[in-house]
Design a protein around this motif. Sequence first.
Motif, mmCIF file in Angstrom:
data_model
loop_
_atom_site.group_PDB
_atom_site.id
_atom_site.type_symbol
_atom_site.label_atom_id
_atom_site.label_comp_id
_atom_site.label_asym_id
_atom_site.label_seq_id
_atom_site.Cartn_x
_atom_site.Cartn_y
_atom_site.Cartn_z
ATOM 1 N N ASP A 176 -14.448 3.950 1.298
ATOM 2 C CA ASP A 176 -14.373 4.930 0.207
ATOM 3 C C ASP A 176 -12.934 5.140 -0.234
ATOM 4 N N GLU A 177 -12.015 5.248 0.730
ATOM 5 C CA GLU A 177 -10.606 5.487 0.396
ATOM 6 C C GLU A 177 -9.996 4.276 -0.297
ATOM 7 N N GLU A 178 -10.355 3.077 0.156
ATOM 8 C CA GLU A 178 -9.848 1.863 -0.499
ATOM 9 C C GLU A 178 -10.353 1.775 -1.934
ATOM 10 N N GLU A 179 -11.603 2.122 -2.126
ATOM 11 C CA GLU A 179 -12.168 2.105 -3.475
ATOM 12 C C GLU A 179 -11.454 3.126 -4.358
ATOM 13 N N TYR A 180 -11.208 4.324 -3.815
ATOM 14 C CA TYR A 180 -10.492 5.369 -4.545
ATOM 15 C C TYR A 180 -9.113 4.863 -4.975
ATOM 16 N N PHE A 181 -8.390 4.248 -4.034
ATOM 17 C CA PHE A 181 -7.057 3.745 -4.337
ATOM 18 C C PHE A 181 -7.114 2.625 -5.373
ATOM 19 N N ASP A 182 -8.051 1.707 -5.209
ATOM 20 C CA ASP A 182 -8.165 0.576 -6.131
ATOM 21 C C ASP A 182 -8.526 1.012 -7.549
ATOM 22 N N PRO A 210 -5.186 4.086 -11.630
ATOM 23 C CA PRO A 210 -4.300 3.290 -12.496
ATOM 24 C C PRO A 210 -3.033 2.922 -11.716
ATOM 25 N N GLU A 211 -2.469 1.777 -12.033
ATOM 26 C CA GLU A 211 -1.302 1.294 -11.292
ATOM 27 C C GLU A 211 -0.160 2.293 -11.265
ATOM 28 N N ASN A 212 0.047 2.986 -12.371
ATOM 29 C CA ASN A 212 1.161 3.929 -12.406
ATOM 30 C C ASN A 212 0.930 5.120 -11.468
ATOM 31 N N LEU A 213 -0.320 5.419 -11.130
ATOM 32 C CA LEU A 213 -0.607 6.513 -10.200
ATOM 33 C C LEU A 213 -0.617 6.052 -8.753
ATOM 34 N N GLN A 214 -0.755 4.752 -8.526
ATOM 35 C CA GLN A 214 -0.749 4.256 -7.157
ATOM 36 C C GLN A 214 0.595 4.513 -6.479
ATOM 37 N N GLU A 236 -2.645 5.374 0.483
ATOM 38 C CA GLU A 236 -2.239 4.159 1.207
ATOM 39 C C GLU A 236 -1.967 4.457 2.677
ATOM 40 N N GLU A 237 -1.324 5.580 2.941
ATOM 41 C CA GLU A 237 -1.044 5.959 4.330
ATOM 42 C C GLU A 237 -2.345 6.225 5.087
ATOM 43 N N ALA A 238 -3.285 6.897 4.428
ATOM 44 C CA ALA A 238 -4.587 7.160 5.059
ATOM 45 C C ALA A 238 -5.300 5.853 5.368
ATOM 46 N N ILE A 239 -5.232 4.903 4.459
ATOM 47 C CA ILE A 239 -5.851 3.590 4.669
ATOM 48 C C ILE A 239 -5.224 2.901 5.881
ATOM 49 N N ASP A 240 -3.904 2.917 5.948
ATOM 50 C CA ASP A 240 -3.213 2.295 7.083
ATOM 51 C C ASP A 240 -3.605 2.955 8.401
ATOM 52 N N LYS A 241 -3.631 4.284 8.414
ATOM 53 C CA LYS A 241 -3.961 5.017 9.649
ATOM 54 C C LYS A 241 -5.410 4.783 10.062
ATOM 55 N N MET A 242 -6.322 4.715 9.092
ATOM 56 C CA MET A 242 -7.718 4.449 9.437
ATOM 57 C C MET A 242 -7.874 3.043 10.001
#
Length: 75
Positions: A29-35, A38-42, A51-57
Amino acid sequence: MNNERRKQLRGWLGKAEGLKAELESLLSDEEEYFDMMPENLQGSTNGMNSEEAIDKMNEAIACIEEAVEEIEEII
């Protein structure tokens, strides 16, 4: 190791696998949210937090997998 402790460890393994599955679902779910950002908001605070949450998970999942492997060696 006696059978009772092995039985307890097997129960723990089932719980660990369930926890891992739930965490993988949250990760997806978090990866989908990040993907979908928009690039400028990433690069924004929200994007960096995601991104940090994805890494920690991913790290947590790897730790669970390692713990399961160790317990399986005991059993």
